[in-house]
Design a protein around this motif. Structure first.
Motif, PDB file in Angstrom:
ATOM      1  N   UNK A   1      24.422  43.787   2.191  1.00 37.58           N
ATOM      2  CA  UNK A   1      25.730  44.358   1.594  1.00 37.58           C
ATOM      3  C   UNK A   1      26.835  43.762   2.246  1.00 37.58           C
ATOM      4  N   UNK A   2      26.913  43.653   3.365  1.00 38.15           N
ATOM      5  CA  UNK A   2      28.089  43.209   4.177  1.00 38.15           C
ATOM      6  C   UNK A   2      28.259  41.725   4.030  1.00 38.15           C
ATOM      7  N   UNK A   3      27.270  40.905   3.891  1.00 36.01           N
ATOM      8  CA  UNK A   3      27.303  39.515   3.853  1.00 36.01           C
ATOM      9  C   UNK A   3      27.672  39.299   2.303  1.00 36.01           C
ATOM     10  N   UNK A   4      27.439  39.988   1.450  1.00 31.63           N
ATOM     11  CA  UNK A   4      27.519  39.849  -0.128  1.00 31.63           C
ATOM     12  C   UNK A   4      28.904  40.044  -0.166  1.00 31.63           C
ATOM     13  N   UNK A   5      29.640  40.925   0.314  1.00 31.31           N
ATOM     14  CA  UNK A   5      31.061  41.109   0.140  1.00 31.31           C
ATOM     15  C   UNK A   5      31.944  40.249   0.832  1.00 31.31           C
ATOM     16  N   UNK A   6      31.466  39.746   2.405  1.00 28.43           N
ATOM     17  CA  UNK A   6      32.015  38.596   2.748  1.00 28.43           C
ATOM     18  C   UNK A   6      31.942  37.160   2.007  1.00 28.43           C
ATOM     19  N   UNK A   7      30.897  36.929   1.449  1.00 33.52           N
ATOM     20  CA  UNK A   7      30.969  35.574   0.922  1.00 33.52           C
ATOM     21  C   UNK A   7      31.680  35.375  -0.233  1.00 33.52           C
ATOM     22  N   UNK A   8      31.769  36.516  -1.178  1.00 30.35           N
ATOM     23  CA  UNK A   8      32.442  36.710  -2.344  1.00 30.35           C
ATOM     24  C   UNK A   8      33.819  37.168  -2.379  1.00 30.35           C
ATOM     25  N   UNK A   9      34.202  37.482  -1.148  1.00 26.71           N
ATOM     26  CA  UNK A   9      35.634  37.982  -0.872  1.00 26.71           C
ATOM     27  C   UNK A   9      36.104  39.315  -1.502  1.00 26.71           C
ATOM     28  N   UNK A  10      35.014  40.304  -1.927  1.00 26.41           N
ATOM     29  CA  UNK A  10      35.343  41.466  -2.934  1.00 26.41           C
ATOM     30  C   UNK A  10      34.362  42.465  -2.135  1.00 26.41           C
TER      31      UNK A  10
ATOM     32  N   UNK B   1      31.798  45.434  -2.822  1.00 26.99           N
ATOM     33  CA  UNK B   1      30.651  45.571  -3.819  1.00 26.99           C
ATOM     34  C   UNK B   1      30.945  47.036  -4.599  1.00 26.99           C
ATOM     35  N   UNK B   2      30.627  47.250  -5.620  1.00 25.95           N
ATOM     36  CA  UNK B   2      30.762  48.383  -6.353  1.00 25.95           C
ATOM     37  C   UNK B   2      29.367  48.809  -6.709  1.00 25.95           C
ATOM     38  N   UNK B   3      29.013  50.124  -7.208  1.00 22.13           N
ATOM     39  CA  UNK B   3      27.907  50.575  -7.320  1.00 22.13           C
ATOM     40  C   UNK B   3      27.506  50.200  -8.964  1.00 22.13           C
ATOM     41  N   UNK B   4      26.464  49.441  -9.277  1.00 16.70           N
ATOM     42  CA  UNK B   4      26.505  49.137 -10.916  1.00 16.70           C
ATOM     43  C   UNK B   4      26.117  50.267 -11.764  1.00 16.70           C
ATOM     44  N   UNK B   5      26.940  50.439 -12.743  1.00 16.65           N
ATOM     45  CA  UNK B   5      26.892  51.881 -13.624  1.00 16.65           C
ATOM     46  C   UNK B   5      25.678  52.028 -14.332  1.00 16.65           C
ATOM     47  N   UNK B   6      25.056  53.094 -14.079  1.00 21.31           N
ATOM     48  CA  UNK B   6      23.455  53.129 -14.608  1.00 21.31           C
ATOM     49  C   UNK B   6      23.750  53.164 -16.240  1.00 21.31           C
ATOM     50  N   UNK B   7      24.834  53.664 -16.757  1.00 24.99           N
ATOM     51  CA  UNK B   7      24.920  54.006 -18.314  1.00 24.99           C
ATOM     52  C   UNK B   7      24.901  52.554 -18.898  1.00 24.99           C
TER      53      UNK B   7
ATOM     54  N   UNK C   1      25.723  40.684  -9.748  1.00 26.16           N
ATOM     55  CA  UNK C   1      24.907  41.873  -9.000  1.00 26.16           C
ATOM     56  C   UNK C   1      23.665  41.315  -8.184  1.00 26.16           C
ATOM     57  N   UNK C   2      23.750  42.380  -7.093  1.00 26.17           N
ATOM     58  CA  UNK C   2      22.851  42.182  -6.154  1.00 26.17           C
ATOM     59  C   UNK C   2      21.826  43.299  -6.187  1.00 26.17           C
ATOM     60  N   UNK C   3      20.949  43.231  -6.652  1.00 31.30           N
ATOM     61  CA  UNK C   3      19.750  44.270  -6.848  1.00 31.30           C
ATOM     62  C   UNK C   3      18.741  44.172  -5.584  1.00 31.30           C
ATOM     63  N   UNK C   4      18.767  45.326  -4.785  1.00 33.83           N
ATOM     64  CA  UNK C   4      17.619  45.393  -3.845  1.00 33.83           C
ATOM     65  C   UNK C   4      16.612  46.152  -4.101  1.00 33.83           C
ATOM     66  N   UNK C   5      15.448  45.898  -3.788  1.00 33.91           N
ATOM     67  CA  UNK C   5      14.160  46.659  -4.210  1.00 33.91           C
ATOM     68  C   UNK C   5      13.065  46.350  -3.322  1.00 33.91           C
ATOM     69  N   UNK C   6      12.143  47.374  -3.579  1.00 31.29           N
ATOM     70  CA  UNK C   6      10.748  47.021  -2.712  1.00 31.29           C
ATOM     71  C   UNK C   6       9.521  47.607  -3.506  1.00 31.29           C
TER      72      UNK C   6
ATOM     73  N   UNK D   1      34.698  37.753 -10.302  1.00 34.86           N
ATOM     74  CA  UNK D   1      35.973  38.899 -10.026  1.00 34.86           C
ATOM     75  C   UNK D   1      35.433  40.253  -9.750  1.00 34.86           C
ATOM     76  N   UNK D   2      33.963  40.339  -9.957  1.00 28.54           N
ATOM     77  CA  UNK D   2      33.713  41.795  -9.616  1.00 28.54           C
ATOM     78  C   UNK D   2      32.249  41.600  -9.181  1.00 28.54           C
ATOM     79  N   UNK D   3      31.736  42.203  -7.954  1.00 31.09           N
ATOM     80  CA  UNK D   3      30.447  42.294  -7.502  1.00 31.09           C
ATOM     81  C   UNK D   3      29.874  43.667  -7.581  1.00 31.09           C
ATOM     82  N   UNK D   4      28.621  43.874  -7.877  1.00 31.35           N
ATOM     83  CA  UNK D   4      27.924  45.205  -7.908  1.00 31.35           C
ATOM     84  C   UNK D   4      26.781  45.104  -7.023  1.00 31.35           C
ATOM     85  N   UNK D   5      26.222  46.184  -6.571  1.00 26.60           N
ATOM     86  CA  UNK D   5      25.278  46.504  -5.640  1.00 26.60           C
ATOM     87  C   UNK D   5      24.376  47.363  -6.115  1.00 26.60           C
ATOM     88  N   UNK D   6      23.088  47.117  -6.663  1.00 32.13           N
ATOM     89  CA  UNK D   6      22.116  48.085  -7.289  1.00 32.13           C
ATOM     90  C   UNK D   6      20.824  48.115  -6.411  1.00 32.13           C
ATOM     91  N   UNK D   7      20.521  49.407  -6.207  1.00 30.52           N
ATOM     92  CA  UNK D   7      19.466  49.566  -5.281  1.00 30.52           C
ATOM     93  C   UNK D   7      18.543  50.679  -5.938  1.00 30.52           C
TER      94      UNK D   7
END
Length: 333
Positions: free
Chosen positions: A202-211, A213-219, A35-40, A3-9
């Protein structure tokens, strides 16, 4: 149901900190969330949970070049990361886990860049038969993640220099070098950037889930727990494990991965065991030493002990049968 998707980078490139954040995000994800977490990581060899660090990585060269070796929580094989790589992690609760949907995001993102990708084999995304993304999976206490890497413009000379891929594994893929097996997205679309791949994901994430993406709350992440996790991933014990003075070693490759069993034997009794594998089922491999230690060293008793492993699906059942056959055929007291 998601019901809710988050992007964390993160802009951090230190592998111990990135794996610590991944572990904390896994604990933090709630029911109905993805949550979709992107990192290097910079100049890093990442080995699977049950792999032998010394066999998978040319440690002296990596360390001389200022690189890092880390061990992840998931199973699977060793990979090389640099800033030509973009790593991703999908984190969900077990009831929301859907690997096919998550892979759809990856394939959709690459397709958005004008490159035709497809899912092949047990855990790869390929373009024209060459691997541009490998994936691995982890479950713990009702939480799951699916993570991997997308090769954008990785330095394949360094990849070949630091990874020590077995000849048997390469033969099973029909190639004679790890460099020949993998490809960068820039091989198919010159000039594509990490930032463009981020945006496509990020675009495909929103498209596949139909939502959206919000930023994941750091707190929602505990800083003290993050720090403790980082120290764990940085520690020598976690990265390298322990060596045993083994008296017998069995190695074989199957379609589910390579396996190496080392036995210390005293008076015909197994006193210690190490199990190494790039199998995706890291829990099954991790359970082997506890079952085999204390057994009489011989094919039949060791195979009987392996038969106690949980076999919830056909993949685990096949692994157990292959291991039993290996022990019966190659273990003699």
């Amino acid at each position: 149901m998601i019901e809710r998707i988050y992007l964390d980078e993160t802009g951090n490139t230190l592998p111990y900190r990135n794996l610590a954040r991944e572990a904390c995000l896994l604990e933090a994800v709630g029911v109905g969330e993805c949550i979709l977490y992107l990192w290097q990581n910079q100049r890093t060899v990442v080995i699977g949970r049950n792999q032998n660090a010394w066999k998978e990585c040319r440690m002296e060269q990596l360390e001389a070049d200022g690189g890092h070796l880390v061990r992840r929580l998931s199973g699977g094989g060793a990979v090389y990361h640099d800033l030509g790589n973009l790593n991703f992690t999908f984190l969900v609760r077990e009831e929301d886990y859907d690997v096919s949907r998550q892979l759809e995001v990856l394939v959709g993102a690459v397709n958005r860049l004008g490159i035709h990708a497809e899912k092949t084999g047990r855990n790869d995304v390929t373009v024209d038969g060459r691997k541009i993304s490998g994936n691995a999976f982890y479950r713990a206490d009702g939480h799951c993640y699916h993570h991997g890497t997308i090769l954008i413009d990785v330095d394949k000379a360094s990849l070949s220099a630091y990874l020590n891929v077995s000849a048997a594994k390469l033969r099973s893929k029909g190639v004679d070098s790890v460099k020949a097996r993998v490809a960068n997205l820039t091989d198919f679309r010159p000039g594509v950037t990490v930032e463009q791949v981020r945006q496509a994901l990020a675009g495909a994430f929103g498209e596949v889930y139909g939502l959206s993406p919000e930023r994941f709350p750091e707190e929602r992440l505990d800083r003290a727990v993050l720090s403790r996790q980082e120290e764990t991933f940085r520690s020598w014990d976690w990265r390298f494990g322990r060596k045993i003075p083994f008296t017998s070693e069995l190695s074989e490759r199957y379609d589910w991965g390579e396996v190496c069993l080392q036995f210390a034997v005293n008076g015909g009794i197994v006193t210690d065991v190490q199990a190494y594998s790039d199998a995706m089922d890291q829990e099954l491999v991790a359970a082997l030493p506890g079952l085999l230690k204390g057994c009489r060293y011989g094919g039949a008793p060791l195979a009987e002990a392996v038969g106690q492993l949980p076999q919830p699906d056909s993949g685990a059942e096949r692994m157990v049968q292959d291991l039993q056959r290996l022990l019966v055929e190659r273990c003699t007291g």
